[in-house]
Design a protein around this motif. Structure first.
Motif: not given
Length: 412
Positions: A52-68
């Motif tokens: 649903q977000l504009p196509a020119d928006v990049s997404i940085l996803v962070t996850l807890p340390r130790g997660t694969d």
């Protein structure tokens, strides 16, 4: 203020801690939304949201340390959240310079949030024993960190009250449901649905779908019980594995039931008691024909099982056994809403089928189930709206800064 002193002490101690900065991939050009998730199970919901977000928006996803970390997909860049200690946090922020932050569930990280000077939205988070990374050893810390968020969407009054006690003002709080991936709309052949519905007429119909062979004795017992009071009751039975359909047919015939087999081209006639599908491939058709459904694999310790929102989104009244993994959270929400009934054996299943074939009871349960199953899409729409506003106003924010103009529910 005690909270400010505690936060200052925490940040000073964190600066002395370990944790080296890690090499990061290049930052993409343009707007960057940073999303922190408390686990990979949230990724399907996030993927649906990003559509649903504009196509020119990049997404940085962070996850807890130790997660694969799963492989990077599409415009998502997946990374571990930086260490709280040393210069890791500042190096991370200097490299990525996110324009907005969406924090979904999980424990808050005080050093990271204190230094992240961009609009921040909290979804499905509230101060509880897990919310602060360092736990109860830092009294007043929650009251210093929670106000960094410009808006929080939480499910229920209790979570909202916890955030309010932690210092988030009422005008930044919003009651909303969970951020779920939208329930898939299972397809069906409309012409076949119409023809079968005309053939069935006003007969009472229930479905045992995605059924492992081990559960067939319980289904037979339930049918025999319910059919004593439900005249001309029809059971649609969809085996979990297509290659087991012949074994189902033999067992049903041995039980003395009159069976019509779809694989043989049979149609459910007036005297048919069980209409046997040739596998799970037409669940969308069966769920539209049967207002009441038992989803298989929940009475035995079987692996897998279909997501119950598939059926709830089509208006089915649901029955299930005590084995709800891997969809325990979804089943719990349906149970709490009065949209599903749990049973423990075939005898209880028969009584549940008998009771829930009554239209007055079924209608209320079906409506409640539909509400739960489709709630995630409404929440995703709201979160997407708030993200778009945040990206349009990427000003610094925090307890001492004015919140960005995130629309209130009344004006959205």
């Amino acid at each position: 203020m005690p909270g400010s002193l505690v936060l200052g002490a925490y940040l000073a101690l964190a600066a002395l801690g370990g944790g080296r900065s890690e090499a990061e991939p290049p930052r993409p050009d343009g707007s960057l939304l940073w999303v922190h998730l408390d686990g990979v199970a949230r990724l399907p919901s996030l993927i649906a949201l990003t559509e649903q977000l504009p196509a020119d928006v990049s997404i940085l996803v962070t996850l807890p340390r130790g997660t694969d970390l799963p492989p990077t997909t599409g415009r998502m860049i997946l990374r571990h959240v930086p260490h709280e200690g040393g210069g890791s946090v500042q190096a991370f922020l200097d490299h990525w310079t996110p324009d907005a932050l969406l924090w979904v569930g999980g424990g808050l990280r005080p050093a990271l949030l204190a230094k992240a000077r961009m609009p921040k939205l909290l979804v499905e988070g509230a101060p509880d024993p897990q919310i602060m990374m360092r736990g109860a050893g830092w009294p007043w810390l929650a009251r210093s960190v929670v106000p960094f968020f410009d808006r929080a969407l939480v499910a229920g009054d209790a979570a909202a009250e916890r955030l309010a006690r932690a210092g988030l003002s009422d005008d930044r709080l919003e009651i909303a449901g969970s951020l779920d991936a939208p329930a898939p709309v299972l397809p069906c052949n409309e012409r076949e649905r119409r023809d079968l519905a005309q053939s069935l007429g006003a007969r009472p119909v229930w479905l045992a779908g995605d059924l492992p062979l081990a559960e067939l004795p319980s289904i037979v017992a339930a049918y025999l019980h319910a059919s004593r009071t439900a005249h001309r009751l029809l059971l649609i039975l969809a085996p979990r594995h297509a290659d087991e359909a012949p074994a189902f047919a033999r067992a049903l015939n041995d039980a003395g039931l009159r069976v019509a087999e779809r694989a043989e081209g049979d149609e459910p006639e007036d005297g048919t008691q069980v209409y046997l599908a040739d596998g799970p491939s037409e669940m969308g058709l069966w769920l539209r024909l049967a207002p009441l459904a038992y989803l298989g694999g929940t009475l035995t310790d079987g692996a897998g099982g279909r997501h119950p929102f598939e059926a709830a989104a089509l208006g089915s009244v649901l029955i299930h056994g005590p084995v709800t993994m891997p969809h325990a959270a979804a089943w719990a929400r349906l149970d709490a809403a009065g949209a599903a009934r749990v049973i423990l054996n075939g005898a209880e299943l028969g009584r549940a089928v008998e009771a829930l074939l009554a239209p007055d009871k079924a209608a209320a349960m079906a409506h409640a189930g539909w509400d739960v199953a489709t709630q995630g899409a409404e929440v995703a729409n709201r979160v997407a709206d708030l993200i778009r506003v945040s990206l349009a106003h990427p000003a610094p924010s925090g307890p001492a800064a004015e919140a960005p103009a995130l629309a209130n529910p009344a004006s959205a």
